[in-house]
Design a protein around this motif. Structure first.
Motif, short mmCIF file in Angstrom:
data_model
loop_
_atom_site.label_atom_id
_atom_site.label_comp_id
_atom_site.label_asym_id
_atom_site.label_seq_id
_atom_site.Cartn_x
_atom_site.Cartn_y
_atom_site.Cartn_z
N LYS A 207 1.58 6.92 -6.86
CA LYS A 207 0.47 7.75 -7.32
C LYS A 207 0.69 9.22 -6.96
O LYS A 207 0.44 10.12 -7.78
N ILE B 41 -5.34 3.52 -6.88
CA ILE B 41 -4.88 2.50 -5.96
C ILE B 41 -5.79 1.28 -6.07
O ILE B 41 -7.01 1.40 -5.95
N LEU C 220 -0.09 -2.06 -9.75
CA LEU C 220 -0.86 -0.92 -10.26
C LEU C 220 -1.19 -1.21 -11.71
O LEU C 220 -0.33 -1.68 -12.47
N ASN D 20 3.88 1.63 -1.22
CA ASN D 20 4.46 1.81 -2.56
C ASN D 20 3.44 2.37 -3.54
O ASN D 20 3.76 3.24 -4.36
N ALA D 21 2.21 1.87 -3.47
CA ALA D 21 1.16 2.34 -4.37
C ALA D 21 0.86 3.82 -4.14
O ALA D 21 0.74 4.61 -5.09
N ARG E 239 0.84 -1.21 0.00
CA ARG E 239 0.00 0.00 0.00
C ARG E 239 0.87 1.26 0.00
O ARG E 239 0.60 2.22 -0.72
N LEU F 74 4.39 -3.70 -7.53
CA LEU F 74 4.65 -2.92 -6.32
C LEU F 74 5.60 -3.65 -5.38
O LEU F 74 5.79 -3.24 -4.24
N VAL G 114 -3.57 6.98 -12.60
CA VAL G 114 -3.18 6.01 -11.58
C VAL G 114 -4.25 5.96 -10.50
O VAL G 114 -4.67 6.99 -9.96
N ARG H 3 1.00 -2.59 -16.53
CA ARG H 3 0.99 -3.15 -15.18
C ARG H 3 2.34 -2.93 -14.54
O ARG H 3 3.39 -3.27 -15.10
#
Length: 416
Positions: free
Chosen positions: A325, A340, A347, A320-321, A318, A392, A338, A389
């Motif tokens: 973003k 989440i 992603l 990293n996402a 989470r 992450l 982008v 794609r």
């Protein structure tokens, strides 16, 4: 005749089988392309594969590693294991899902396999003869197609709705099915989209499966990696009192041990309508290569300590996402969108080729690798255009650096 001519005349020409073709698994193609690339001007940031061992300082818990050492020292698991897996491993999986299933589960309902891929192979081969078909989601994970093609199973596709978080277009399941359809394959949470099916969506799929009299093969390998705290994952095992379910999962993602090759298929079937299939799976399990006895012996300990991993792995994914973003959005890059995901390790980023000034996602991915040394996978590997794609499963510093390089790349393409 010269020596070279004689050698040529007597040389063997051995034709290979037609079980595979180069496009069967587009993801692996790009993973291998990224791993073998050379001559880059910058250090490579490889974000094509979904190997969770790329996360910083995350390993199977100490209690699990200690158990593995204990098992090795005991020399009690050096022999062949029974077909279908060690009894204690099968029983541990059944216990793990006892509260998720609407029918009782026992060890005999579980087949231990070489990862989730091995479980899919076992189920597909047990259900289908050559010329039968399975229904797969599109976009979807290309390994489904790869396994089916190798078994001479026809691939038929139902559609996911890009405009509605990639939810299932239910009518497309009916349209795709025919008299030789053997099952509906559902990937939940979905790779690469990260969508989690709602209860209403699942009920609708179950109702169609009942209508068509088809079992559900539920690939739920990302069940533990839930990134959206407001979303709730429900296993299709919860509906196994209404429709037969093959649940597929593994230790690879949550337990950060894909190389241990432990996956499983759980059969949940209230009316015992899969009696013949169970017998076939048992016979096939006698010829397929299953995980080593050592790692199977550790599986009960892994499942008993799942909570030790869940929070750490999910938090890092989470993090990293969100970081990626935030950096992309702060740069106001037009043409990259982008969001989440609700679950999973990726992603799935939408690109507008007109704004980025590139024809499609394949060109985007190839140029990004050569010019910025960032390796990702195009959406076309999953059956959809104009997406990329991004894994992450790396360090936060790599994730941030990748975002900055992608920004620089998009700006350069826009200028050109």
């Amino acid at each position: 005749m010269t020596q070279s001519q004689d050698d040529k005349a007597t040389a063997f020409v051995v034709q290979g089988s037609n079980r595979t073709n180069p496009e069967d698994n587009g993801v692996r193609k790009y993973v291998e392309k990224v791993s073998s690339v050379s001559g880059l001007s910058k250090p490579l940031i490889a974000l094509a594969g979904g190997d969770p061992t790329g996360l910083e300082n995350v390993y199977p818990p100490t209690v699990v590693r200690d158990k593995l050492m204990e098992v090795i020292r005991s020399s009690s698991y050096n022999s062949y294991c029974p077909s279908g897996g060690l009894s204690q491993a099968r029983a541990a999986v059944a216990r793990y899902y006892v509260n998720n299933s609407s029918v009782p589960l026992k060890a005999e309902d579980v087949f231990i396999c070489s990862g989730a891929a091995g479980a899919l192979d076992l189920v597909f081969a047990s259900l289908c003869n050559a010329g039968d078909n399975l229904l797969f989601p599109e976009p979807g994970f290309p390994l489904f197609r790869s396994i089916a093609n190798a078994l001479n199973i026809e691939c038929r596709y139902y559609q996911l709705d890009e405009t509605n978080h990639f939810g299932i277009q239910l009518d497309s399941i009916r349209k795709a099915s025919n008299e030789r359809t053997k099952a509906i394959v559902v990937n939940n949470p979905h790779n690469p989209c990260g969508h989690i099916l709602s209860t209403d969506e699942m009920i609708a799929v179950v109702n169609i499966a009942k209508e068509l009299k088809l079992p559900i093969i539920a690939d739920e390998v990302y069940e533990e990696i839930i990134l959206d705290e407001e979303s709730k994952f429900i296993s299709f095992l919860s509906f196994s009192d209404q429709v037969p379910v093959f649940k597929i999962s593994s230790i690879s993602k949550l337990y950060v041990a894909p190389g241990w090759r432990i996956g499983w298929c759980v059969i949940a079937d209230k009316f015992d309508s899969l009696y013949d299939i169970r017998a076939i799976m048992k016979r096939l399990s006698m010829r397929l290569i299953f995980p080593c006895s050592l790692t199977q012996a550790v599986l009960p300990t892994m499942l008993e300590n799942a909570s030790l991993q869940r929070q750490q792995v999910t938090q890092l994914i989470r993090q990293n996402a969100i970081a990626f973003k935030s950096i992309i959005q702060s740069a106001h890059i037009e043409g990259l969108y982008v969001s989440i995901p609700k679950a999973g390790l990726f992603l799935f980023v939408k690109m507008d080729p007109n704004r980025i000034n590139l024809p499609d996602d394949v060109v985007f991915v190839d140029k990004l690798l050569q010019e910025q040394a960032v390796g990702v996978v195009p959406g076309q590997a999953f059956g959809i255009r104009h997406y990329i794609r991004i894994a992450l499963t790396t360090s936060i510093s790599n994730m941030e650096q990748a975002a900055y390089r992608i920004i620089a790349f998009c700006k350069e393409m826009a200028i050109n």
